[in-house]
Design a protein around this motif. Sequence first.
Motif, PDB file in Angstrom:
ATOM      1  N   GLN A 180       9.148  -7.665  -5.610  1.00  0.00           N
ATOM      2  CA  GLN A 180       9.632  -9.031  -5.804  1.00  0.00           C
ATOM      3  C   GLN A 180       8.625  -9.945  -6.495  1.00  0.00           C
ATOM      4  N   THR A 181       7.341  -9.741  -6.246  1.00  0.00           N
ATOM      5  CA  THR A 181       6.341 -10.661  -6.783  1.00  0.00           C
ATOM      6  C   THR A 181       5.495 -10.088  -7.905  1.00  0.00           C
ATOM      7  N   GLY A 182       5.346  -8.773  -7.947  1.00  0.00           N
ATOM      8  CA  GLY A 182       4.445  -8.172  -8.928  1.00  0.00           C
ATOM      9  C   GLY A 182       2.984  -8.354  -8.578  1.00  0.00           C
ATOM     10  N   ALA A 183       2.728  -8.832  -7.361  1.00  0.00           N
ATOM     11  CA  ALA A 183       1.352  -9.026  -6.891  1.00  0.00           C
ATOM     12  C   ALA A 183       1.120  -8.170  -5.657  1.00  0.00           C
ATOM     13  N   HIS A 184      -0.010  -7.506  -5.606  1.00  0.00           N
ATOM     14  CA  HIS A 184      -0.377  -6.657  -4.469  1.00  0.00           C
ATOM     15  C   HIS A 184      -1.370  -7.427  -3.611  1.00  0.00           C
ATOM     16  N   THR A 185      -1.074  -7.558  -2.326  1.00  0.00           N
ATOM     17  CA  THR A 185      -1.913  -8.343  -1.427  1.00  0.00           C
ATOM     18  C   THR A 185      -2.532  -7.454  -0.364  1.00  0.00           C
ATOM     19  N   TYR A 186      -3.817  -7.633  -0.131  1.00  0.00           N
ATOM     20  CA  TYR A 186      -4.522  -6.904   0.911  1.00  0.00           C
ATOM     21  C   TYR A 186      -4.407  -7.721   2.191  1.00  0.00           C
ATOM     22  N   GLN A 187      -3.385  -7.436   2.978  1.00  0.00           N
ATOM     23  CA  GLN A 187      -3.054  -8.267   4.131  1.00  0.00           C
ATOM     24  C   GLN A 187      -4.100  -8.266   5.248  1.00  0.00           C
ATOM     25  N   PRO A 188      -4.823  -7.169   5.490  1.00  0.00           N
ATOM     26  CA  PRO A 188      -5.856  -7.243   6.533  1.00  0.00           C
ATOM     27  C   PRO A 188      -6.901  -8.320   6.284  1.00  0.00           C
ATOM     28  N   VAL A 224       0.827  -1.209   0.000  1.00  0.00           N
ATOM     29  CA  VAL A 224       0.000   0.000   0.000  1.00  0.00           C
ATOM     30  C   VAL A 224       0.859   1.256   0.000  1.00  0.00           C
ATOM     31  N   GLY A 225       1.948   1.278   0.787  1.00  0.00           N
ATOM     32  CA  GLY A 225       2.780   2.467   0.857  1.00  0.00           C
ATOM     33  C   GLY A 225       3.471   2.788  -0.446  1.00  0.00           C
TER      34      GLY A 225
END
Length: 385
Positions: free
Chosen positions: A40-48, A11-12
């Motif tokens: 590193q991955t090219g994938a954005h993850t919504y960790q919450p 997100v940042g």
Amino acid sequence: MVRIVILGGGVGGTLTANLLVKKLRRRIDSDEVQVTIVDQTGAHTYQPGFMYLAMGGERADNLTRPERSLLDDRIGLIVDEVVRVDEADRSVVLAKGDPVPYDYLVIATGARIVPEAIEHFEAEAHHFYSAEAATRLRAALDAFQGGRIVIGIAGMPYKCPPAPLEVAFLLEAELRERHLREKTEIHFCSPIGRAFTIESVSEMATPILEQKAIELHTFFNVESIDPVKRVVASLEGEELAYDLLILVPPHRGAQVLIDSGLAPAPGGWLPTDRHTLQVGGRPNVFALGDATDLPLSKAGSTAHFEAPVVAERVAALATNREPNAKHASYEGRVMCFFEIGDGKGTLLRFDYDHPPKPPTPNRLWHLGKIVFNKTYWHTVPKGRV
């Protein structure tokens, strides 16, 4: 050409990049400025969402999207592992590609979990700090038919500070729904002298723990796990037997920051100015989010409020102007929802000088968190809120 390189596509990093494009559009279009994210991955993850995955209210495939889909087309994206930041050469060394030169560097590498730091953790303890671990925890909860559940924190700092308490509250509500509550003991272990680090939040949460008959153990700093006796022991000498063990794993900053001499071992947290977000006094290096050593929640909302400050300061440097004073100082602003189970929640909103004053938990704040989770992809990373 002025080269701005951002490490990390969470997100940042994503929000900072998109905000920079808004501020520097003309110069980017004329090739005077270049903005590049290295992830590193090219994938954005919504960790919450991992917590909701563990609690059975979310699916793993809803929590990840291609980083490219969240970025303005003017932003470059390099998918590769960063192995070193070469400050002398002002470049980022990659595992596979050529070094990436920079004039200004933004570090948003987040926090990493290191469950291996505690022997037997990975075999005995469950957590919810990755999609895989949350899925395993969900399976363990589905199979659970009663016994003793121990929930604790195996190291500080860690991502999303309210999450362990939220899990305890949500799990207690689930067990009542499944008619297993009378067959189950729930123990919550805090490494400090109260239920939560911030006193006002602890004052709100402690009566809820009592109301839900969740036993609170303070000053419980996890030292070891005995897989034969099925006992978790604290540095203070307390031992708790468990049938199901849920622990927040130890966290560290990115190893590359230690290897590059930017962050001290063993923690790996970047020494960051609390207002300017500059790293170690360096005029051209900034940090935000979980990567910093700031005494704040390691949470997406922290990065959300830090990103405009980093973007304003970097844009000012890139265009040789003074930063706008109104937008160039971070005051520690954080805001997050807090679930307490039974369809209720509250809100934590605070900054460096003002501790949170959580409103009485109700259904509105719970619904607010659900709405935020669903609209995240369309709002926060693209700078629309």
